[in-house]
Design an enzyme around this catalytic site. Structure first.
Site, PDB file in Angstrom:
ATOM      1  N   SER A  40       0.833  -1.219   0.000  1.00 13.41           N
ATOM      2  CA  SER A  40       0.000   0.000   0.000  1.00 13.41           C
ATOM      3  C   SER A  40       0.863   1.263   0.000  1.00 13.41           C
ATOM      4  CB  SER A  40      -0.926  -0.007   1.219  1.00 13.41           C
ATOM      5  OG  SER A  40      -0.187  -0.248   2.397  1.00 13.41           O
ATOM      6  N   HIS A  94     -39.353  24.208 -11.690  1.00 14.63           N
ATOM      7  CA  HIS A  94     -39.469  23.382 -12.904  1.00 14.63           C
ATOM      8  C   HIS A  94     -38.745  24.027 -14.089  1.00 14.63           C
ATOM      9  CE1 HIS A  94     -42.819  21.214 -10.861  1.00 14.63           C
ATOM     10  NE2 HIS A  94     -43.046  22.421 -10.373  1.00 14.63           N
ATOM     11  N   SER A 141     -12.701  26.663 -27.741  1.00 14.94           N
ATOM     12  CA  SER A 141     -12.825  25.447 -28.536  1.00 14.94           C
ATOM     13  C   SER A 141     -11.724  25.411 -29.573  1.00 14.94           C
ATOM     14  CB  SER A 141     -14.198  25.428 -29.216  1.00 14.94           C
ATOM     15  OG  SER A 141     -14.153  24.614 -30.374  1.00 14.94           O
ATOM     16  N   LYS A 182     -16.292  30.232 -29.289  1.00 12.92           N
ATOM     17  CA  LYS A 182     -16.715  29.576 -28.048  1.00 12.92           C
ATOM     18  C   LYS A 182     -15.996  30.059 -26.802  1.00 12.92           C
ATOM     19  CE  LYS A 182     -18.736  25.740 -28.085  1.00 12.92           C
ATOM     20  NZ  LYS A 182     -19.990  25.401 -27.466  1.00 12.92           N
ATOM     21  N   ASN A 216     -16.381  28.302 -23.216  1.00 11.60           N
ATOM     22  CA  ASN A 216     -17.094  27.225 -22.525  1.00 11.60           C
ATOM     23  C   ASN A 216     -16.875  27.245 -21.013  1.00 11.60           C
ATOM     24  OD1 ASN A 216     -18.008  26.208 -24.993  1.00 11.60           O
ATOM     25  ND2 ASN A 216     -16.140  24.999 -25.271  1.00 11.60           N
ATOM     26  N   GLU A 265     -18.476  22.802 -15.461  1.00 13.38           N
ATOM     27  CA  GLU A 265     -18.812  21.458 -15.944  1.00 13.38           C
ATOM     28  C   GLU A 265     -18.001  20.414 -15.193  1.00 13.38           C
ATOM     29  OE1 GLU A 265     -19.264  21.342 -20.443  1.00 13.38           O
ATOM     30  OE2 GLU A 265     -18.543  23.366 -20.113  1.00 13.38           O
TER      31      GLU A 265
HETATM   32  N1  ARG Z   1      -1.436  -1.337   4.932  1.00 16.76           N
HETATM   33  C1  ARG Z   1      -2.387  -1.812   5.887  1.00 16.76           C
HETATM   34  C2  ARG Z   1      -3.689  -1.054   5.718  1.00 16.76           C
HETATM   35  O1  ARG Z   1      -3.661  -0.008   5.169  1.00 16.76           O
HETATM   36  C3  ARG Z   1      -1.866  -1.589   7.274  1.00 16.76           C
HETATM   37  C4  ARG Z   1      -2.420  -2.555   8.236  1.00 16.76           C
HETATM   38  C5  ARG Z   1      -1.894  -3.892   7.976  1.00 16.76           C
HETATM   39  N2  ARG Z   1      -2.333  -4.813   8.960  1.00 16.76           N
HETATM   40  C6  ARG Z   1      -2.175  -6.124   8.812  1.00 16.76           C
HETATM   41  N3  ARG Z   1      -2.643  -6.890   9.716  1.00 16.76           N
HETATM   42  N4  ARG Z   1      -1.581  -6.625   7.753  1.00 16.76           N
HETATM   43  O2  ARG Z   1      -4.748  -1.508   6.121  1.00 16.76           O
END
Ligand code: ARG
Length: 387
Positions: free
Chosen positions: A23, A156, A277, A283, A285, A290
């Site tokens: 992560s 409306h 554009s 144009k 825009n 948006e």
């Molecule tokens: N990277 C993990 C998360 O964001 C951290 C916690 C990991 N915990 C574990 N028991 N592997 O959730």
């Protein structure tokens, strides 16, 4: 490659599995929160005798150095860094040696990550509350400048009754006011410290969780360790708050797009918030608005995704919960852009009083005429028919 949890392992991790599980690409944004949490945790376990004074001092000094490396953009990530928690612990080991191995005593990445996210969110949400306030301020200023200007009010999308331009604009102020109130309220629930919940069953070393929470700036502690490591309500609430806010901004954007169209001509977006554009030379825009309208899709999508992610997972921490960070970060980043854009568009909005006046067609006063007749003694139904 040595792993934090490698003790019971003899084989290697599949390469794709490693990338799938890691992560670090997104939770590196929790770096400052992670270091802050660890400094406070080191002090907490030192107070119960897990660390000696000198070990605690070494750990804190090492973590402060790491914080500096993050701030200056000098921290070197390695492919073996699974997540931000492992990266910081690995670096601490390089800096101070063996004492680093005592920091994680009694702690799990489960209570650690929950703490990091909450710390991160408190900073982010306070900053967004300020941005929201600045957007409201832009609305108030614009409304004040054109306080008595009249325009058609619509239901409306049909001309209904004359209203003040300021009245229309301030209707959005009040939507944002409720958004700000919701934010203040949900911040109370973000401000609970899970640190000390451990993996799920609490902390075996009797740390003072209240003191730890105070030191980190939390209003209090989470009450149940099993709930603490798996509670992601604060994220769901934030995503839901953002989706509602996105809905309000989307409606404002839609009104601005409509009223600044050539057909209405009531308003004109400043050049700096429009684009041209590549083919049609005439144009201008309203891309800014948006995009604000379009971003609502991802704000709502992030909420939907997260609700499904937490549905039906068995109790306490499951890796599914790692999926909380990307939608959260995306939603926060989106709002950090959207709010100042909206404020800027409002501040620089050109108002065409003449176009508004000529849109005040006679029929708009029909209700007032009926009201007049009522005041002269006619029952309302009869007055309505007569008009
Ligand atoms: N990277 C993990 C998360 O964001 C951290 C916690 C990991 N915990 C574990 N028991 N592997 O959730």
């Amino acid at each position: 490659m040595s792993k934090l949890w490698g003790g019971r392992y003899t084989g290697v991790t599949d390469e794709l599995m490693w990338a799938f599980n890691a992560s670090i690409n997104f939770d590196r944004r929790l770096a400052s929160a992670d270091v802050r949490g660890s400094i406070a945790y080191a002090r907490a376990i030192a107070r119960v005798g897990v660390l000696t004074e000198s070990e605690a001092a070494q750990i804190v000094a090492g973590l402060e150095r790491i914080a500096g490396e993050f701030e200056r953009g000098e921290f070197q990530f390695q492919t073996s860094d699974e997540d931000i928690h492992t990266a910081v612990e690995r670096r601490l080991g390089e800096l101070i040696g063996a004492a680093a191995g005592k920091l994680h005593t009694g702690r799990s990445r489960n209570d650690q990550v929950a703490t990091d996210v909450r710390l991160f969110m408190m900073d982010e949400l306070r900053a967004l509350s300020e941005r929201l306030r600045a957007t409201q301020q832009a609305i108030v200023h614009k409304a004040e400048v054109h306080l008595d200007l009249l325009m058609p009010g619509y239901t409306h999308l049909q001309p209904a009754q004359p209203v003040r331009f300021s009245h229309w604009l301030m209707s959005y102020f009040w939507m944002l006011q409720r958004d700000r109130e919701r934010l203040t309220d949900l911040l109370k629930r973000v401000s609970r410290c899970p640190l000390g919940a451990g993996a799920l069953a609490g902390n075996a070393y009797g740390i003072d969780r209240e003191a730890l929470a105070r030191e980190l700036g939390f209003a209090g502690v989470t009450e149940n360790s099993m709930d603490a490591v798996s509670d992601r309500d604060m994220i769901l609430e934030t995503l839901s708050w953002a989706a509602i806010l996105g809905g309000h901004l989307s409606r404002l954007a839609e009104d601005l797009i409509l009223y600044s169209s050539v057909e209405f001509g009531f308003l004109r977006l400043a050049e700096r918030y429009t684009t041209g554009s590549s083919i049609m030379p005439q144009k201008r825009n309203p891309d800014s608005m948006e995009l604000v309208r379009g971003k609502t899709g991802r704000l709502v999508g992030n909420l939907m995704g997260m609700i499904v992610t937490v549905k039906g997972i068995p109790s306490t921490y499951d890796k599914d919960l790692q999926e909380d960070k990307e939608p959260l970060l995306d939603t926060l980043d989106t709002l950090h852009m959207v709010l100042p854009i909206v404020a800027g568009v409002i501040e620089t909005l050109e108002v065409n009083a003449e176009a508004m006046r000529s849109a005040l067609v006679e029929g708009l006063l029909a209700t007032d005429l009926a009201d007049y007749l009522v005041k002269r003694g006619l029952p309302f139904r009869e007055a309505h028919k007569l008009v």
